[in-house]
Design a protein around this motif. Structure first.
Motif, PDB file in Angstrom:
ATOM      1  N   LYS A  83      50.625  37.973  -1.840  1.00  0.00           N
ATOM      2  CA  LYS A  83      51.061  36.726  -1.181  1.00  0.00           C
ATOM      3  C   LYS A  83      49.994  36.310  -0.170  1.00  0.00           C
ATOM      4  N   ASN A  84      50.357  36.118   1.097  1.00  0.00           N
ATOM      5  CA  ASN A  84      49.348  35.736   2.083  1.00  0.00           C
ATOM      6  C   ASN A  84      48.958  36.912   2.994  1.00  0.00           C
ATOM      7  N   TYR A  85      49.107  38.126   2.467  1.00  0.00           N
ATOM      8  CA  TYR A  85      48.751  39.329   3.222  1.00  0.00           C
ATOM      9  C   TYR A  85      47.532  40.000   2.604  1.00  0.00           C
ATOM     10  N   THR A  86      46.677  40.493   3.467  1.00  0.00           N
ATOM     11  CA  THR A  86      45.495  41.236   3.047  1.00  0.00           C
ATOM     12  C   THR A  86      45.515  42.577   3.759  1.00  0.00           C
ATOM     13  N   TYR A  87      45.221  43.618   3.003  1.00  0.00           N
ATOM     14  CA  TYR A  87      45.229  44.984   3.508  1.00  0.00           C
ATOM     15  C   TYR A  87      43.872  45.582   3.153  1.00  0.00           C
ATOM     16  N   ASP A  88      43.029  45.824   4.153  1.00  0.00           N
ATOM     17  CA  ASP A  88      41.708  46.417   3.934  1.00  0.00           C
ATOM     18  C   ASP A  88      41.743  47.872   4.361  1.00  0.00           C
ATOM     19  N   CYS A  89      41.390  48.766   3.443  1.00  0.00           N
ATOM     20  CA  CYS A  89      41.387  50.202   3.722  1.00  0.00           C
ATOM     21  C   CYS A  89      39.950  50.712   3.700  1.00  0.00           C
ATOM     22  N   CYS A  90      39.610  51.553   4.663  1.00  0.00           N
ATOM     23  CA  CYS A  90      38.276  52.133   4.761  1.00  0.00           C
ATOM     24  C   CYS A  90      38.370  53.655   4.712  1.00  0.00           C
ATOM     25  N   CYS A  91      37.489  54.252   3.937  1.00  0.00           N
ATOM     26  CA  CYS A  91      37.323  55.703   3.925  1.00  0.00           C
ATOM     27  C   CYS A  91      35.828  55.929   4.051  1.00  0.00           C
ATOM     28  N   ALA A  92      35.411  56.606   5.116  1.00  0.00           N
ATOM     29  CA  ALA A  92      33.977  56.775   5.346  1.00  0.00           C
ATOM     30  C   ALA A  92      33.706  58.119   6.024  1.00  0.00           C
ATOM     31  N   PRO A  93      32.559  58.728   5.708  1.00  0.00           N
ATOM     32  CA  PRO A  93      32.188  59.957   6.420  1.00  0.00           C
ATOM     33  C   PRO A  93      31.868  59.631   7.875  1.00  0.00           C
ATOM     34  N   PHE A  94      32.252  60.539   8.763  1.00  0.00           N
ATOM     35  CA  PHE A  94      31.913  60.391  10.173  1.00  0.00           C
ATOM     36  C   PHE A  94      31.713  61.781  10.743  1.00  0.00           C
ATOM     37  N   GLY A  95      30.480  62.107  11.098  1.00  0.00           N
ATOM     38  CA  GLY A  95      30.174  63.449  11.571  1.00  0.00           C
ATOM     39  C   GLY A  95      30.524  64.467  10.504  1.00  0.00           C
ATOM     40  N   ASN A  96      31.290  65.486  10.885  1.00  0.00           N
ATOM     41  CA  ASN A  96      31.727  66.521   9.945  1.00  0.00           C
ATOM     42  C   ASN A  96      33.052  66.176   9.273  1.00  0.00           C
ATOM     43  N   GLY A  97      33.531  64.972   9.506  1.00  0.00           N
ATOM     44  CA  GLY A  97      34.846  64.622   8.989  1.00  0.00           C
ATOM     45  C   GLY A  97      34.835  63.377   8.126  1.00  0.00           C
ATOM     46  N   THR A  98      36.048  62.945   7.817  1.00  0.00           N
ATOM     47  CA  THR A  98      36.261  61.723   7.046  1.00  0.00           C
ATOM     48  C   THR A  98      37.192  60.831   7.852  1.00  0.00           C
ATOM     49  N   PHE A  99      36.744  59.611   8.072  1.00  0.00           N
ATOM     50  CA  PHE A  99      37.506  58.627   8.824  1.00  0.00           C
ATOM     51  C   PHE A  99      38.211  57.707   7.834  1.00  0.00           C
ATOM     52  N   ILE A 100      39.505  57.482   8.052  1.00  0.00           N
ATOM     53  CA  ILE A 100      40.278  56.594   7.191  1.00  0.00           C
ATOM     54  C   ILE A 100      41.007  55.598   8.084  1.00  0.00           C
ATOM     55  N   SER A 101      40.911  54.317   7.716  1.00  0.00           N
ATOM     56  CA  SER A 101      41.603  53.283   8.493  1.00  0.00           C
ATOM     57  C   SER A 101      42.089  52.188   7.560  1.00  0.00           C
ATOM     58  N   TRP A 102      43.005  51.379   8.062  1.00  0.00           N
ATOM     59  CA  TRP A 102      43.406  50.178   7.351  1.00  0.00           C
ATOM     60  C   TRP A 102      43.731  49.093   8.354  1.00  0.00           C
ATOM     61  N   TRP A 103      43.604  47.866   7.878  1.00  0.00           N
ATOM     62  CA  TRP A 103      43.856  46.673   8.688  1.00  0.00           C
ATOM     63  C   TRP A 103      44.695  45.713   7.851  1.00  0.00           C
ATOM     64  N   MET A 104      45.798  45.234   8.388  1.00  0.00           N
ATOM     65  CA  MET A 104      46.618  44.269   7.658  1.00  0.00           C
ATOM     66  C   MET A 104      46.547  42.921   8.362  1.00  0.00           C
ATOM     67  N   PHE A 105      46.204  41.904   7.581  1.00  0.00           N
ATOM     68  CA  PHE A 105      46.077  40.546   8.084  1.00  0.00           C
ATOM     69  C   PHE A 105      47.017  39.624   7.330  1.00  0.00           C
TER      70      PHE A 105
END
Length: 182
Positions: A83-105
């Motif tokens: 519909k009119n919603y957007t959900y952007d998900c990120c998975c990226a290495p950061f240091g010794n770990g893995t960073f995961i985020s999402w943004w809903m617009f």
């Protein structure tokens, strides 16, 4: 004087043709320390999980988004639209770990987006013709909950066999905005 009218006319046309700015409705992130995981593999698993729920009219694809200006490097996101919603998900290495985020617009589209651009009275007209209803609030909540549950399920699956601790209850909660602030 004619020049001013022409300039004003050009500015109005540009305003109506310009894409509206999406509004942030919720976001979430976590860093899984001492854990490395492939971005592409995470997106493949997440897309499969999202599609398994049978939600109709959902679009899922990878999108490169600039880290800064148009000339900066890009980061790969998984974009989910409904519909009119957007959900952007990120998975990226950061240091010794893995960073995961999402943004809903959310974004006003079609006639609602055009009406919103009318100077001075656009906001009033949008509220009058497109009021915030329980249906809109429920739809936004369903989409956010569905997407968040899918991300968490994939995280749980990829970490359980690796001896990585599960996310705590507070780490699993999204940060909500006023979903229908106008």
């Amino acid at each position: 004087m004619t020049f001013l009218f022409i300039l004003l006319g050009i500015l109005i046309v540009i305003a109506f043709l310009k894409k509206s700015t999406p509004e942030l409705k919720a976001h979430w992130n976590t860093l899984i320390d001492e854990f490395q995981f492939s971005t592409k593999e995470f997106y493949t698993l997440l897309e499969k999980e999202l599609k398994s729920h049978g939600v109709e009219q959902i679009d899922i694809y990878e999108k490169s988004i600039s880290e800064g200006n148009a000339l900066s490097t890009k980061r790969l996101y998984l974009r989910v639209t409904w519909k009119n919603y957007t959900y952007d998900c990120c998975c990226a290495p950061f240091g010794n770990g893995t960073f995961i985020s999402w943004w809903m617009f959310s974004e006003r589209k079609d006639i609602e987006g055009l009406i919103a651009k009318i100077p001075f009275i656009g906001g009033f007209l949008v509220n009058f013709f497109f009021p915030t209803t329980y249906y809109k609030i429920d739809s936004a909540s369903m989409f956010r909950t569905y997407a968040q549950a899918s991300v968490l399920k994939v995280i749980d699956e990829i970490t359980k066999d690796k001896g990585v601790r599960s996310l705590s209850e507070s780490e699993r909660k999204p940060i909500l905005q006023d979903i229908f602030k106008r």
